[in-house]
Design a protein around this motif. Structure first.
Motif, PDB file in Angstrom:
ATOM      1  N   SER A   3      -6.786  -2.670  -4.693  1.00 24.25           N
ATOM      2  CA  SER A   3      -6.369  -1.858  -3.558  1.00 24.25           C
ATOM      3  C   SER A   3      -5.017  -1.214  -3.748  1.00 24.25           C
ATOM      4  O   SER A   3      -4.466  -0.683  -2.805  1.00 24.25           O
ATOM      5  CB  SER A   3      -6.358  -2.732  -2.301  1.00 24.25           C
ATOM      6  N   VAL A   4      -4.453  -1.203  -4.916  1.00 24.50           N
ATOM      7  CA  VAL A   4      -3.117  -0.653  -5.074  1.00 24.50           C
ATOM      8  C   VAL A   4      -3.124   0.395  -6.164  1.00 24.50           C
ATOM      9  O   VAL A   4      -3.981   0.424  -7.029  1.00 24.50           O
ATOM     10  CB  VAL A   4      -2.082  -1.747  -5.389  1.00 24.50           C
ATOM     11  N   GLY A   5      -2.148   1.264  -6.119  1.00 23.52           N
ATOM     12  CA  GLY A   5      -2.117   2.365  -7.044  1.00 23.52           C
ATOM     13  C   GLY A   5      -1.475   2.004  -8.357  1.00 23.52           C
ATOM     14  O   GLY A   5      -0.721   1.057  -8.477  1.00 23.52           O
ATOM     15  N   LEU A   6      -1.783   2.812  -9.386  1.00 21.27           N
ATOM     16  CA  LEU A   6      -1.254   2.556 -10.710  1.00 21.27           C
ATOM     17  C   LEU A   6       0.195   2.991 -10.828  1.00 21.27           C
ATOM     18  O   LEU A   6       0.901   2.538 -11.703  1.00 21.27           O
ATOM     19  CB  LEU A   6      -2.105   3.293 -11.743  1.00 21.27           C
TER      20      LEU A   6
ATOM     21  N   GLN B  37      -7.950   2.856   2.165  1.00 21.01           N
ATOM     22  CA  GLN B  37      -6.936   2.756   1.121  1.00 21.01           C
ATOM     23  C   GLN B  37      -7.486   3.257  -0.201  1.00 21.01           C
ATOM     24  O   GLN B  37      -8.516   2.784  -0.685  1.00 21.01           O
ATOM     25  CB  GLN B  37      -6.449   1.314   0.965  1.00 21.01           C
ATOM     26  N   THR B  38      -6.801   4.210  -0.788  1.00 23.99           N
ATOM     27  CA  THR B  38      -7.135   4.723  -2.108  1.00 23.99           C
ATOM     28  C   THR B  38      -5.879   4.742  -2.962  1.00 23.99           C
ATOM     29  O   THR B  38      -4.755   4.663  -2.448  1.00 23.99           O
ATOM     30  CB  THR B  38      -7.695   6.160  -2.041  1.00 23.99           C
ATOM     31  N   MET B  39      -6.083   4.857  -4.256  1.00 25.41           N
ATOM     32  CA  MET B  39      -4.933   4.877  -5.157  1.00 25.41           C
ATOM     33  C   MET B  39      -4.086   6.116  -4.925  1.00 25.41           C
ATOM     34  O   MET B  39      -2.866   6.071  -5.026  1.00 25.41           O
ATOM     35  CB  MET B  39      -5.403   4.795  -6.604  1.00 25.41           C
ATOM     36  N   VAL B  89     -11.250   1.378  -0.363  1.00 26.57           N
ATOM     37  CA  VAL B  89     -11.322   0.123   0.377  1.00 26.57           C
ATOM     38  C   VAL B  89     -11.051   0.449   1.840  1.00 26.57           C
ATOM     39  O   VAL B  89     -10.043   1.087   2.164  1.00 26.57           O
ATOM     40  CB  VAL B  89     -10.309  -0.917  -0.132  1.00 26.57           C
ATOM     41  N   PHE B  91     -10.299  -0.891   5.553  1.00 26.19           N
ATOM     42  CA  PHE B  91      -9.767  -2.052   6.266  1.00 26.19           C
ATOM     43  C   PHE B  91      -9.907  -1.868   7.770  1.00 26.19           C
ATOM     44  O   PHE B  91      -9.680  -0.778   8.307  1.00 26.19           O
ATOM     45  CB  PHE B  91      -8.284  -2.255   5.943  1.00 26.19           C
ATOM     46  N   ARG B 114     -14.944  -2.886   0.066  1.00 24.35           N
ATOM     47  CA  ARG B 114     -14.753  -1.993  -1.073  1.00 24.35           C
ATOM     48  C   ARG B 114     -16.030  -1.174  -1.251  1.00 24.35           C
ATOM     49  O   ARG B 114     -17.084  -1.718  -1.582  1.00 24.35           O
ATOM     50  CB  ARG B 114     -14.463  -2.787  -2.331  1.00 24.35           C
TER      51      ARG B 114
END
Lengths: 113, 118
Positions: A3-6, B37-39, B89, B91, B114
């Motif tokens: 769920s987190v960015g690079l 939520q996305t990158m 994802v 939430f 997800r």
């Protein structure tokens, strides 16, 4: 984590050191702020909050500082532990009364043992 | 320990299919949010309800997304038809909508769904 960015800014600290995570918020009218912690594969978890009429609030091992002049929020973690490794988000209530939070982009905290 | 329950945890579907995500808020909480939520975009607010009434869904693509609360124990988010760009994802969060002067409202998040659209 899923769920987190690079490309999140990353703060790397040694176990036992103090950590300071910073956040610039967007709206001078925001009346309420929260710090969330997100571990890999989990939802954001509430850490600490602060109202706009305060400039400091302390919790267990954590302190939030609010500087409204420069629209800056910081989270201080004392004696950082490996379990503190996560992505940290600041969130603000941009529209007083609306009570829907707007999240910042996050900072990854890596604690080295 | 009260928690927000989301189902399913993972969903893989083909483009064009309908997707339904479910959320059981914490009993007694009167406010429910859906976030994505996305990158690239981080956490984005899609919609939120207070006392089961939709207050704001301006963050949702209206042509394909819909959010409802058929009762106080269930919130749903539907995508029809789904597209690969919906992969993210999702939430759900719940809380009590009270004034910050009364103590704040740090909302509780579920573990997320997800979604992968292929």
């Amino acid at each position: 984590g899923e769920s987190v960015g690079l490309h999140l800014p990353t703060l790397s600290v040694q176990e036992g050191d103090n950590s300071i995570i910073n956040c610039a918020y967007s709206n001078s009218a925001s009346d309420y702020f929260i710090w969330y912690k997100q571990e890999s594969g989990k939802g954001p978890q509430f850490i600490i909050d602060i109202r706009s009429n305060m400039d400091k609030r302390q919790g267990q091992r954590v302190t939030v500082l609010l500087n409204k002049t420069v629209k800056h929020l910081s989270l201080q973690i004392a004696a950082t532990q490996p379990g503190d490794s996560a992505v940290y988000f600041c969130a603000e209530n941009i529209t007083p009364g609306r009570r829907a939070l707007t999240f910042g982009s996050g900072t990854r905290l890596q604690v080295q043992p | 320990d009260a928690r927000v329950t989301q189902t399913p945890r993972h969903k893989v579907t083909e483009m064009g299919q309908e997707v339904t995500m479910r959320c059981q808020p914490i009993l007694g909480h009167n406010t429910v949010f859906w976030y994505r939520q996305t990158m690239m975009q981080g956490l984005e607010l899609l919609a939120y309800f207070r006392n089961r009434a939709p207050l704001d869904d301006s963050g949702m693509p209206k042509d394909r997304f819909s959010a409802e609360m058929p009762d106080a124990t269930l919130a749903t988010l539907k995508i029809q038809p789904s597209e690969p760009r919906d992969s993210a994802v999702y939430f759900c969060a719940s809380g009590l909508s009270i004034s910050p002067r009364q103590g704040g409202y740090g909302y509780t998040f579920g573990s997320g769904t997800r979604l992968t659209v292929v």
